[in-house]
Each structure stands twice: as C-alpha cells, then as structure tokens.
Design a protein around this motif. Structure first.
Motif, PDB file in Angstrom:
ATOM      1  N   VAL A 178       0.857  -1.185   0.000  1.00  0.00           N
ATOM      2  CA  VAL A 178       0.000   0.000   0.000  1.00  0.00           C
ATOM      3  C   VAL A 178       0.892   1.233   0.000  1.00  0.00           C
ATOM      4  N   ILE A 179       0.774   2.036  -1.045  1.00  0.00           N
ATOM      5  CA  ILE A 179       1.581   3.245  -1.201  1.00  0.00           C
ATOM      6  C   ILE A 179       0.645   4.447  -1.220  1.00  0.00           C
ATOM      7  N   GLY A 180       0.813   5.332  -0.265  1.00  0.00           N
ATOM      8  CA  GLY A 180       0.061   6.580  -0.242  1.00  0.00           C
ATOM      9  C   GLY A 180       1.016   7.749  -0.410  1.00  0.00           C
ATOM     10  N   GLY A 181       0.602   8.758  -1.145  1.00  0.00           N
ATOM     11  CA  GLY A 181       1.479   9.904  -1.350  1.00  0.00           C
ATOM     12  C   GLY A 181       0.689  11.140  -1.732  1.00  0.00           C
ATOM     13  N   HIS A 182       1.329  12.279  -1.607  1.00  0.00           N
ATOM     14  CA  HIS A 182       0.692  13.522  -2.045  1.00  0.00           C
ATOM     15  C   HIS A 182       0.707  13.583  -3.572  1.00  0.00           C
ATOM     16  N   ALA A 183      -0.441  13.964  -4.131  1.00  0.00           N
ATOM     17  CA  ALA A 183      -0.541  14.135  -5.574  1.00  0.00           C
ATOM     18  C   ALA A 183      -0.252  15.570  -5.995  1.00  0.00           C
ATOM     19  N   GLY A 184      -0.170  16.460  -5.034  1.00  0.00           N
ATOM     20  CA  GLY A 184       0.105  17.862  -5.321  1.00  0.00           C
ATOM     21  C   GLY A 184       0.169  18.637  -4.024  1.00  0.00           C
ATOM     22  N   TRP A 185       0.476  19.932  -4.130  1.00  0.00           N
ATOM     23  CA  TRP A 185       0.547  20.785  -2.953  1.00  0.00           C
ATOM     24  C   TRP A 185      -0.850  21.246  -2.565  1.00  0.00           C
ATOM     25  N   PRO A 186      -1.053  21.702  -1.335  1.00  0.00           N
ATOM     26  CA  PRO A 186      -2.371  22.224  -0.952  1.00  0.00           C
ATOM     27  C   PRO A 186      -2.828  23.321  -1.904  1.00  0.00           C
ATOM     28  N   SER A 187      -4.134  23.446  -2.056  1.00  0.00           N
ATOM     29  CA  SER A 187      -4.695  24.347  -3.070  1.00  0.00           C
ATOM     30  C   SER A 187      -4.289  25.792  -2.864  1.00  0.00           C
ATOM     31  N   TRP A 188      -3.964  26.190  -1.642  1.00  0.00           N
ATOM     32  CA  TRP A 188      -3.625  27.590  -1.377  1.00  0.00           C
ATOM     33  C   TRP A 188      -2.133  27.881  -1.544  1.00  0.00           C
ATOM     34  N   VAL A 189      -1.333  26.871  -1.798  1.00  0.00           N
ATOM     35  CA  VAL A 189       0.114  27.058  -1.929  1.00  0.00           C
ATOM     36  C   VAL A 189       0.449  27.381  -3.383  1.00  0.00           C
ATOM     37  N   THR A 190       0.992  28.557  -3.611  1.00  0.00           N
ATOM     38  CA  THR A 190       1.365  28.968  -4.969  1.00  0.00           C
ATOM     39  C   THR A 190       2.865  28.844  -5.211  1.00  0.00           C
TER      40      THR A 190
END
Length: 208
Positions: A138-150
């Motif tokens: 089982v591999i979990g990971g972030h698919a991107g940065w939080p929506s408010w992070v530019t």
C-alpha cells in the motif's frame, strides 16, 4: 550537506509531538478489510499507523531513520498496550532495508526534501520485494501541494502520479493492482478558509 538522519532528527526534535497520533486515513481504508498477519511500516514516524495496525491484530515492524521518532513510537505502542505486537528498527532506507517478507508493506508519504534523485523509487522497489506471496503493498502519497500554496516550499520534491509509481516499480507478471485512485481531502488553509489537497493511493497484491 545535511544527511537524511540529521534532517529528520532535527525535524522531530523541534517539537515534542509532530503528528496527531491518528492513523493515515488512506491506509485505514485500504487495510481495514484485510486478514491481519505481518506488516512492515516504512517511515513509521511517531507510530500512529503502527499502533493502529497492532490494534487490528497485525504484528508490525516499524522503520524510521529518526531515533527520536522511533522512541516516541515505542512509547506510544506501550501506552496503547500493544508493545508485544510491535518492533522497531532504525534504517536510512536509501542505504539499508529491513530483512524478511511481510503480508502487508505500507509506504505512506515517503517524500523527503533531502532524498537524492531516484531514491524513493528504489525504496519502493525494495518494498515490493518484501511483500510475501498473497500480500499487499500500500503506497500513499501527495498528488500535489495544498490548493492555497502557490510557491512550493520544497520545489525539488517530486510528487509522482500513480502511473509513474507503477512504471518505476516495473512489477511485471504476478501482481494485481487493486486500488489506483486520487483522493481529495477537504482542509482549511492557515487562515481557516476552505481548501483541499489531493493524495494518491495504490494497493497492489502479489499473487500467490
């Protein structure tokens, strides 16, 4: 140059407790219906996943590069009454890897600003090798940065898609992908405004 151990020791020594102690929701979702056996938790941090797995009946080996994190994880397991079901080992996974085969190998959010290029992929290939026949990775990971992070705070961290992870694993025959999904988590930004972050999750079974 900061080593992996130095970075993560500093990270944990900066606060008495970094994480909530709750298990990762994606891991819970993917594992809750499985028959407990032996489990390996890579990058176990302060032990939230280890303790949850042990409470479900798994015998768990937790691995982290930070001795401070491992000490907190061991104390959490003892406080939860599951110390007899868990063990801990310190590994810099880019250099050494725990021995043995496991019915479950969990790799949650193995993103590091001090990892060398290609290191995460190598660790995940070792993780796949450690899955026993009939077991799951089982591999979990972030698919991107939080929506408010530019402006990304760690622009050199690669956040691969599930397709990219699968290509890097190069598993061949004898495996079945059971989950391949991007999951959106609603979360507030630092000012309390609505936001979100996308995570990805893979559950891959080694066929008996």
């Amino acid at each position: 140059m900061t080593t992996t151990e130095q970075f993560w020791e500093g990270f944990y020594l900066d606060r008495d407790q970094v994480w909530s102690g709750e298990p990762n929701p994606l891991l819970v979702r993917e594992v809750a219906g499985l028959t407990p056996g032996t489990a390996l938790d890579l990058g176990c941090a302060e032990g939230g996943d280890v303790v949850w797995l042990a409470r479900q009946g798994w015998r768990v080996l937790g691995v982290d590069v930070s001795a401070t994190a491992l000490g907190r994880a061991a104390a959490r397991a003892a406080g939860a009454g599951v110390a007899d079901l868990v063990a801990f080992e310190r590994h810099d996974l880019g250099e050494t890897f725990p021995a043995g085969e496991f019915d479950l190998v969990s790799a949650q959010y193995l993103h590091s600003p001090v990892a060398v290029e290609g290191e995460r992929g190598g660790i995940l290939r070792h993780a796949a090798d450690a899955v026993a026949p009939g077991g799951v990775l089982v591999i979990g990971g972030h698919a991107g940065w939080p929506s408010w992070v530019t402006e990304h705070p760690h622009g050199d961290i690669v956040l691969p898609t599930t397709a990219e992870v699968l290509r890097s694993l190069d598993l061949g025959e004898g495996w079945q992908v059971e989950t391949d999904e991007v999951v959106r988590r609603e979360m507030a930004d630092p000012d309390g405004n609505p936001g979100h972050r996308d995570d990805n999750v893979l559950r891959i079974r080694r066929l008996p």
